[in-house]
Design an enzyme around this catalytic site. Structure first.
Site, PDB file in Angstrom:
ATOM      1  N   CYS A 168      10.946   6.840   4.490  1.00 25.12           N
ATOM      2  CA  CYS A 168       9.937   6.586   5.515  1.00 25.12           C
ATOM      3  C   CYS A 168      10.455   5.748   6.678  1.00 25.12           C
ATOM      4  O   CYS A 168       9.723   5.499   7.636  1.00 25.12           O
ATOM      5  CB  CYS A 168       8.723   5.911   4.887  1.00 25.12           C
ATOM      6  SG  CYS A 168       8.097   6.818   3.464  1.00 25.12           S
ATOM      7  N   HIS A 308       3.933  -1.010   9.286  1.00 23.94           N
ATOM      8  CA  HIS A 308       4.201   0.153   8.430  1.00 23.94           C
ATOM      9  C   HIS A 308       2.897   0.543   7.754  1.00 23.94           C
ATOM     10  O   HIS A 308       2.566   1.717   7.701  1.00 23.94           O
ATOM     11  CB  HIS A 308       5.290  -0.199   7.418  1.00 23.94           C
ATOM     12  CG  HIS A 308       5.705   0.953   6.566  1.00 23.94           C
ATOM     13  ND1 HIS A 308       6.207   2.128   7.095  1.00 23.94           N
ATOM     14  CD2 HIS A 308       5.686   1.132   5.217  1.00 23.94           C
ATOM     15  CE1 HIS A 308       6.490   2.973   6.115  1.00 23.94           C
ATOM     16  NE2 HIS A 308       6.173   2.394   4.964  1.00 23.94           N
ATOM     17  N   THR A 312      -1.117   1.361   0.719  1.00 16.07           N
ATOM     18  CA  THR A 312      -0.818   1.198  -0.702  1.00 16.07           C
ATOM     19  C   THR A 312      -0.976  -0.270  -1.078  1.00 16.07           C
ATOM     20  O   THR A 312      -0.668  -1.154  -0.285  1.00 16.07           O
ATOM     21  CB  THR A 312       0.608   1.655  -1.056  1.00 16.07           C
ATOM     22  OG1 THR A 312       1.544   0.877  -0.306  1.00 16.07           O
ATOM     23  CG2 THR A 312       0.800   3.129  -0.738  1.00 16.07           C
ATOM     24  N   PRO A 313      -1.421  -0.552  -2.283  1.00 14.78           N
ATOM     25  CA  PRO A 313      -1.601  -1.946  -2.694  1.00 14.78           C
ATOM     26  C   PRO A 313      -0.329  -2.779  -2.574  1.00 14.78           C
ATOM     27  O   PRO A 313      -0.352  -3.886  -2.017  1.00 14.78           O
ATOM     28  CB  PRO A 313      -2.053  -1.815  -4.156  1.00 14.78           C
ATOM     29  CG  PRO A 313      -2.757  -0.496  -4.209  1.00 14.78           C
ATOM     30  CD  PRO A 313      -1.961   0.401  -3.290  1.00 14.78           C
ATOM     31  N   GLU A 319       4.119  -6.399   3.211  1.00 13.60           N
ATOM     32  CA  GLU A 319       4.265  -6.528   4.654  1.00 13.60           C
ATOM     33  C   GLU A 319       3.491  -7.741   5.187  1.00 13.60           C
ATOM     34  O   GLU A 319       3.994  -8.475   6.047  1.00 13.60           O
ATOM     35  CB  GLU A 319       3.796  -5.253   5.361  1.00 13.60           C
ATOM     36  CG  GLU A 319       4.105  -5.255   6.849  1.00 13.60           C
ATOM     37  CD  GLU A 319       3.925  -3.907   7.507  1.00 13.60           C
ATOM     38  OE1 GLU A 319       4.345  -3.753   8.676  1.00 13.60           O
ATOM     39  OE2 GLU A 319       3.378  -2.980   6.865  1.00 13.60           O
ATOM     40  N   LYS A 340      -1.438   4.400  10.926  1.00 12.87           N
ATOM     41  CA  LYS A 340      -1.529   5.316   9.783  1.00 12.87           C
ATOM     42  C   LYS A 340      -2.968   5.411   9.289  1.00 12.87           C
ATOM     43  O   LYS A 340      -3.306   6.337   8.543  1.00 12.87           O
ATOM     44  CB  LYS A 340      -0.620   4.856   8.645  1.00 12.87           C
ATOM     45  CG  LYS A 340       0.871   5.071   8.874  1.00 12.87           C
ATOM     46  CD  LYS A 340       1.680   4.735   7.633  1.00 12.87           C
ATOM     47  CE  LYS A 340       3.175   4.920   7.838  1.00 12.87           C
ATOM     48  NZ  LYS A 340       3.767   3.868   8.682  1.00 12.87           N
ATOM     49  N   HIS A 345       0.284   9.041   6.416  1.00  9.83           N
ATOM     50  CA  HIS A 345       1.698   8.658   6.405  1.00  9.83           C
ATOM     51  C   HIS A 345       2.593   9.892   6.515  1.00  9.83           C
ATOM     52  O   HIS A 345       2.695  10.683   5.583  1.00  9.83           O
ATOM     53  CB  HIS A 345       2.009   7.889   5.121  1.00  9.83           C
ATOM     54  CG  HIS A 345       3.365   7.283   5.081  1.00  9.83           C
ATOM     55  ND1 HIS A 345       4.253   7.321   6.135  1.00  9.83           N
ATOM     56  CD2 HIS A 345       4.017   6.617   4.087  1.00  9.83           C
ATOM     57  CE1 HIS A 345       5.369   6.711   5.796  1.00  9.83           C
ATOM     58  NE2 HIS A 345       5.251   6.274   4.564  1.00  9.83           N
ATOM     59  N   PHE A 404      11.116   4.160   0.734  1.00 14.45           N
ATOM     60  CA  PHE A 404      11.593   4.180  -0.644  1.00 14.45           C
ATOM     61  C   PHE A 404      13.117   4.009  -0.627  1.00 14.45           C
ATOM     62  O   PHE A 404      13.809   4.551   0.237  1.00 14.45           O
ATOM     63  CB  PHE A 404      11.254   5.518  -1.306  1.00 14.45           C
ATOM     64  CG  PHE A 404       9.831   5.631  -1.797  1.00 14.45           C
ATOM     65  CD1 PHE A 404       8.884   4.665  -1.530  1.00 14.45           C
ATOM     66  CD2 PHE A 404       9.438   6.739  -2.538  1.00 14.45           C
ATOM     67  CE1 PHE A 404       7.584   4.775  -1.990  1.00 14.45           C
ATOM     68  CE2 PHE A 404       8.143   6.867  -3.011  1.00 14.45           C
ATOM     69  CZ  PHE A 404       7.208   5.883  -2.741  1.00 14.45           C
TER      70      PHE A 404
END
Length: 418
Positions: A168, A308, A312-313, A319, A340, A345, A404
């Site tokens: 990403c 970013h 997501t949790p 971040e 996003k 995403h 990732f």
């Protein structure tokens, strides 16, 4: 030891293909107005066994406007997005690539997964029919570097021709590489960004199997909700974002319109987990620190961060922790939003798309909102520009992209002052 005088790098063209607009003006208007491009996926059938049926699918895309139908047969969907966006960016720049030194113009376009649709289609042909039915263009279509190669061919770009594949962070890594090439004097002008055609059966089911995707199927437009207490995963999207980067004097001589200036690029590695960020945001913090050091910009000068912010949790928490740790008392003075929330995403294309959003935020003095942010999670006490865009004169802004594998990138974008 040779000392290199680094050159200034400006943005003179922008091109976008997204689910909220298949050109830059439409995309930016949609982001500012807080429109969601997340819908129920329609490009392939889904039965009751599919736990996730929503995505940020690009609809109404007409590549014939830019790409000859014969050429389209040799390109994967992700490549079509990238070539189309590159054509818009090149046109917006007003530069005649055919009349300049081809060895001083280049391309850097990243992709996290490349031609995944081509792989899926041709593997199915292989196992259901025979090897003879596999498309002879399979290899050049599935290559992650095929978009960069095709853009190079179309525009006669004979300088640096690269592709980044850092999940990403791919699009932002590509822009950073192009920025540094121009700084060093290896190129005068480059097209850079990311492209992804990721809303496919295998890609969606693979992320769903990881429990990474939102399952808010009954309310697609509400599913992408970065920093919200009730977020339950990211929304898989696709598209492309390409910018034209140019050496300042080169752009000035030809009277080009300049949208913003790229002044810093920072990277880091988490070295923590193949699919989860450092929980304390140490890698993200270091990328931002390195970008600010590169730009020679202090913390108080940053007015906005395009996060970013995937929804997501773990990612959002890391971040926020990174920003609070790095900025300290200055964190209360800046704003941070995630576009996003509108697009979902787009993986390797996200950095390109969001660099465009950051450039436009600086250029127009408007910070796009984080939509769907009804209740910030515990400890998320930053200004997330919730729900509604806000005007603010921005001298400097940051665009973050994390992938990732622990790949972290940050770009510092400055308002152009001549």
């Amino acid at each position: 030891m040779r000392t290199i005088q680094l050159r200034r790098v400006v943005v003179t063209g922008l091109g976008a293909v997204t689910n909220v607009g298949i050109d830059t003006p439409t995309m930016w208007k949609s982001m500012v107005e807080g429109r969601s491009g997340v819908t129920t996926v329609s490009s392939f059938p889904q039965g009751s066994e599919w736990g996730v049926t929503i995505g940020g699918e690009v609809r109404g895309f007409k590549p014939d406007l830019v790409i000859d139908p014969r050429e389209q047969k040799r390109m994967d969907r992700y490549c079509l997005f990238g070539v189309y966006a590159a054509a818009e960016a090149a046109k917006m720049s007003g530069f005649d690539f055919a009349k300049s030194d081809p060895y001083m113009q280049g391309v850097a376009i990243g992709s996290g997964i490349g031609g995944i649709e081509t792989i899926e289609i041709n593997y199915k042909k292989l196992i259901e029919t025979s090897p003879a039915r596999v498309n002879p263009f399979t290899v050049p279509k599935l290559m992650a570097n095929s978009c960069a190669g095709n853009v190079s061919i179309r525009l006669n770009l004979k300088g640096s021709n690269t592709c980044t594949a850092t999940a990403c962070a791919s699009g932002s890594h590509a822009i950073g590489a192009a920025f540094q090439s121009i700084q060093r004097g290896d190129a005068d002008i480059m097209l850079a960004g990311g492209a992804e055609g990721s809303v496919t059966p295998l890609c969606m089911s693979s992320f769903a199997a990881m429990k990474a995707l939102s399952t808010r199927n009954d309310a697609p437009e509400k599913a992408s909700r970065p920093f919200d207490r009730d977020r339950d995963g990211f929304v898989l999207a696709e598209g492309a974002g390409i910018v034209v980067l140019e050496e300042y004097e080169h752009a000035k001589r030809r009277g080009a319109k300049i949208y913003a200036e790229v002044v810093g690029f920072g990277t880091s590695g988490d070295a923590t987990h193949i699919a989860a960020p450092d929980p304390g945001g140490a890698g993200a913090r270091r990328a931002m620190f390195n970008a600010l050091k590169d730009a020679e910009v202090n913390l108080d000068s940053i007015g906005y961060i395009n996060a970013h912010g995937t929804s997501t949790p773990l990612g959002d928490s890391a971040e926020v922790a990174a920003v609070k740790s790095l900025f300290g008392d200055s964190a209360s003075k800046l704003a941070m939003s995630s576009t996003k929330s509108c697009t979902g995403h787009a993986l390797g294309a996200a950095g390109g798309i969001e660099t465009i959003a950051t450039v436009m935020a600086v250029h127009d003095g408007i910070m796009p909102p984080t939509i769907n942010l009804d209740t910030p999670d515990e400890g998320f006490d930053l200004d997330f520009v919730a729900h509604t865009a806000r005007e603010r004169k921005l001298n400097f802004a940051i665009n973050n992209s994390f992938g990732f594998g622990g790949h972290n990138t940050s770009l510092v974008i400055a308002r152009f002052n001549g």
